[in-house]
Design a protein around this motif. Structure first.
Motif, mmCIF file in Angstrom:
data_model
loop_
_atom_site.group_PDB
_atom_site.id
_atom_site.type_symbol
_atom_site.label_atom_id
_atom_site.label_comp_id
_atom_site.label_asym_id
_atom_site.label_seq_id
_atom_site.Cartn_x
_atom_site.Cartn_y
_atom_site.Cartn_z
ATOM 1 N N LEU A 1 80.096 72.130 30.241
ATOM 2 C CA LEU A 1 79.975 73.443 29.249
ATOM 3 C C LEU A 1 78.468 73.249 28.637
ATOM 4 C CD1 LEU A 1 81.032 75.703 27.334
ATOM 5 C CD2 LEU A 1 81.741 73.817 26.045
ATOM 6 N N SER A 2 77.991 72.031 28.152
ATOM 7 C CA SER A 2 76.635 72.189 27.379
ATOM 8 C C SER A 2 75.587 72.589 28.442
ATOM 9 C CB SER A 2 76.570 70.780 27.046
ATOM 10 O OG SER A 2 76.533 69.884 27.973
ATOM 11 N N CYS A 3 75.494 72.038 29.756
ATOM 12 C CA CYS A 3 74.526 72.716 30.735
ATOM 13 C C CYS A 3 74.647 73.976 31.126
ATOM 14 C CB CYS A 3 74.515 71.556 31.951
ATOM 15 S SG CYS A 3 74.070 69.863 31.564
ATOM 16 N N THR A 4 75.861 74.287 31.335
ATOM 17 C CA THR A 4 76.164 75.949 31.725
ATOM 18 C C THR A 4 75.487 76.624 30.606
ATOM 19 O OG1 THR A 4 78.196 75.428 32.738
ATOM 20 C CG2 THR A 4 77.633 77.715 31.907
ATOM 21 N N MET A 5 75.643 76.275 29.194
ATOM 22 C CA MET A 5 75.176 76.976 28.172
ATOM 23 C C MET A 5 73.546 76.633 27.965
ATOM 24 S SD MET A 5 77.625 78.794 27.006
ATOM 25 C CE MET A 5 76.864 79.263 25.518
ATOM 26 N N LEU A 6 73.148 75.743 28.450
ATOM 27 C CA LEU A 6 71.813 75.351 28.333
ATOM 28 C C LEU A 6 70.926 76.199 29.199
ATOM 29 C CD1 LEU A 6 69.184 73.821 27.531
ATOM 30 C CD2 LEU A 6 69.829 71.986 29.358
ATOM 31 N N SER A 7 71.810 76.454 30.619
ATOM 32 C CA SER A 7 71.005 77.221 31.705
ATOM 33 C C SER A 7 71.026 78.749 31.456
ATOM 34 C CB SER A 7 71.833 76.954 33.014
ATOM 35 O OG SER A 7 73.235 77.548 32.777
ATOM 36 N N VAL A 8 72.073 79.246 30.461
ATOM 37 C CA VAL A 8 72.113 80.418 30.035
ATOM 38 C C VAL A 8 71.021 80.690 29.243
ATOM 39 C CG1 VAL A 8 73.308 82.247 28.588
ATOM 40 C CG2 VAL A 8 74.492 80.817 30.393
ATOM 41 N N MET A 9 70.675 79.838 28.326
ATOM 42 C CA MET A 9 69.772 79.875 27.265
ATOM 43 C C MET A 9 68.357 79.915 28.017
ATOM 44 S SD MET A 9 68.889 77.534 23.949
ATOM 45 C CE MET A 9 67.900 76.077 24.774
ATOM 46 N N LEU A 10 67.976 79.161 28.794
ATOM 47 C CA LEU A 10 66.879 78.839 29.620
ATOM 48 C C LEU A 10 66.941 80.296 30.450
ATOM 49 C CD1 LEU A 10 66.884 75.523 30.899
ATOM 50 C CD2 LEU A 10 65.171 76.239 29.095
ATOM 51 N N ALA A 11 67.879 80.787 30.985
ATOM 52 C CA ALA A 11 67.492 82.273 31.746
ATOM 53 C C ALA A 11 67.306 83.235 30.776
ATOM 54 C CB ALA A 11 68.901 82.654 32.147
ATOM 55 N N LEU A 12 67.475 83.364 29.382
ATOM 56 C CA LEU A 12 67.323 84.452 28.484
ATOM 57 C C LEU A 12 65.798 84.034 28.100
ATOM 58 C CD1 LEU A 12 70.476 84.103 26.074
ATOM 59 C CD2 LEU A 12 69.542 86.105 27.698
ATOM 60 N N PHE A 13 65.369 82.768 28.026
ATOM 61 C CA PHE A 13 63.932 82.427 27.749
ATOM 62 C C PHE A 13 63.009 83.201 28.789
ATOM 63 C CE2 PHE A 13 64.408 77.912 25.501
ATOM 64 C CZ PHE A 13 64.915 78.530 24.396
ATOM 65 N N ILE A 14 63.478 83.032 30.050
ATOM 66 C CA ILE A 14 62.685 83.660 31.279
ATOM 67 C C ILE A 14 62.594 85.114 31.154
ATOM 68 C CG2 ILE A 14 62.611 83.777 33.657
ATOM 69 C CD1 ILE A 14 63.992 80.982 33.742
ATOM 70 N N LEU A 15 63.801 85.621 30.671
ATOM 71 C CA LEU A 15 64.047 87.145 30.751
ATOM 72 C C LEU A 15 63.299 87.655 29.547
ATOM 73 C CD1 LEU A 15 67.628 87.476 31.975
ATOM 74 C CD2 LEU A 15 65.666 88.039 33.268
ATOM 75 N N LEU A 16 63.250 87.056 28.387
ATOM 76 C CA LEU A 16 62.879 87.751 27.273
ATOM 77 C C LEU A 16 61.512 87.389 26.833
ATOM 78 C CD1 LEU A 16 66.226 87.296 24.621
ATOM 79 C CD2 LEU A 16 65.200 89.371 26.254
ATOM 80 N N ILE A 17 61.012 86.276 27.483
ATOM 81 C CA ILE A 17 59.809 85.563 26.829
ATOM 82 C C ILE A 17 58.995 85.641 27.851
ATOM 83 C CG2 ILE A 17 58.409 83.563 26.150
ATOM 84 C CD1 ILE A 17 60.735 82.836 24.485
ATOM 85 N N HIS A 18 59.092 84.988 29.199
ATOM 86 C CA HIS A 18 58.313 84.719 30.405
ATOM 87 C C HIS A 18 57.902 85.967 31.094
ATOM 88 C CE1 HIS A 18 58.013 80.659 29.798
ATOM 89 N NE2 HIS A 18 58.990 80.456 29.893
ATOM 90 N N VAL A 19 59.082 86.993 31.297
ATOM 91 C CA VAL A 19 58.897 88.147 32.125
ATOM 92 C C VAL A 19 58.087 89.127 31.536
ATOM 93 C CG1 VAL A 19 60.437 90.277 33.131
ATOM 94 C CG2 VAL A 19 61.312 88.103 33.658
ATOM 95 N N PRO A 20 58.270 89.299 30.291
ATOM 96 C CA PRO A 20 57.511 90.509 29.586
ATOM 97 C C PRO A 20 55.730 89.854 29.575
ATOM 98 C CG PRO A 20 59.224 90.069 28.301
ATOM 99 C CD PRO A 20 59.401 89.148 29.302
ATOM 100 N N ARG A 21 55.600 88.726 29.441
ATOM 101 C CA ARG A 21 54.232 87.986 29.307
ATOM 102 C C ARG A 21 53.726 88.175 30.829
ATOM 103 N NH1 ARG A 21 52.516 84.193 25.538
ATOM 104 N NH2 ARG A 21 54.066 84.367 23.917
ATOM 105 N N LEU A 22 54.348 87.899 31.838
ATOM 106 C CA LEU A 22 54.087 88.164 33.007
ATOM 107 C C LEU A 22 53.762 89.699 33.502
ATOM 108 C CD1 LEU A 22 56.357 85.710 35.020
ATOM 109 C CD2 LEU A 22 54.044 85.319 34.881
#
Length: 254
Positions: free
Chosen positions: A76-97
């Protein structure tokens, strides 16, 4: 190697990888509390309560680390962690790229988070998520390896300044990362390529990152860089046990 010996060896690898990965999450969480005001600048402007979300991420990192360490609710914790990291990528990294696609440093940070997200998916021990986690771990490693041929000063594994022939070592480091990542994707030689990659990354951390960290122990940026590499090294050890886990020789997490 007998099945019992294989089980013990792979179990040791997973425990080592999990602890290295968990330690980095704890440090990331603490840094979110220490540098909260600065990290609010990474939160997209359209999201309210920037400081609240920075603290929420800090708590999430530490909670996930504790779950991994005590081996409870890891899926459960690692599934939620992966979701949070996916949001980082989509909301922070992708716009910056999109705003600065020529900036290699932005690409590096995004790829590192993808690798770390891949490790989180592998730690879930969900047989449907294991292949996805493996690809998310290995494919970015190929690109990070290719960066060594462009001589980027901030790439994942750096060459210590006291090494002779830095350019040659730079190419060699990149080549090792690429070959290991391709071998991981090919499913050949079981977990050996990931194991060797993990050892290689740990040697790089000891030779390069640790001396820098000890020379300026209060440097938050150096801590972040070291922890990113440590998380990836831990991930390599975890990925190295995937073949055994897939064939029920080892249970990665519960």
């Amino acid at each position: 190697m007998a099945k019992t010996e294989l089980y013990i060896f792979m179990n040791t690898l997973v425990i080592t990888g999990k602890w290295l990965y968990a330690i980095t999450l704890v440090v990331f969480g603490i840094q979110h509390f220490i540098y909260a005001d600065f990290l609010t600048t990474y939160v997209p402007a359209w999201i309210p309560w920037h400081l609240f979300f920075v603290y929420l991420v800090a708590v999430a990192f530490i909670a996930a680390a504790l779950s991994i360490i005590i081996n409870k609710y890891v899926r459960l914790s690692c599934t939620m962690l992966s979701v949070m990291l996916a949001l980082f990528i989509l909301l922070i990294h992708v716009p910056r790229l999109l705003n600065d696609p020529q900036n290699p440093q932005t690409w590096t940070r995004a790829l590192q988070d993808v690798v770390i997200m891949g490790t989180a998916l592998v730690l879930t021990s969900n047989l449907r998520l294991l292949p996805i986690g493996k690809y998310l771990f290995a494919v970015p490693m190929i690109i990070l390896g290719l960066q060594h041929f462009a001589h980027m000063a901030f790439v994942t594994a750096k060459v210590p300044a006291y090494f002779p022939g830095i350019i040659v070592w730079d190419y060699l480091f990149g080549l090792i990362m690429i070959i290991a990542a391709i071998a991981i994707l090919s499913n050949r030689y079981l977990g050996v390529p990931a194991l060797l990659l993990g050892i290689f990354l740990m040697v790089s951390i000891i030779l390069y990152q640790v001396p820098l960290l000890l020379s300026d122990i209060r440097n938050g940026q150096q801590w972040a860089g070291t922890m990113l590499e440590l998380a990836i090294a831990g991930g390599a050890f975890v990925v190295s046990a995937m073949p055994a886990a897939k064939y029920n020789a080892l249970k990665i997490a519960t």
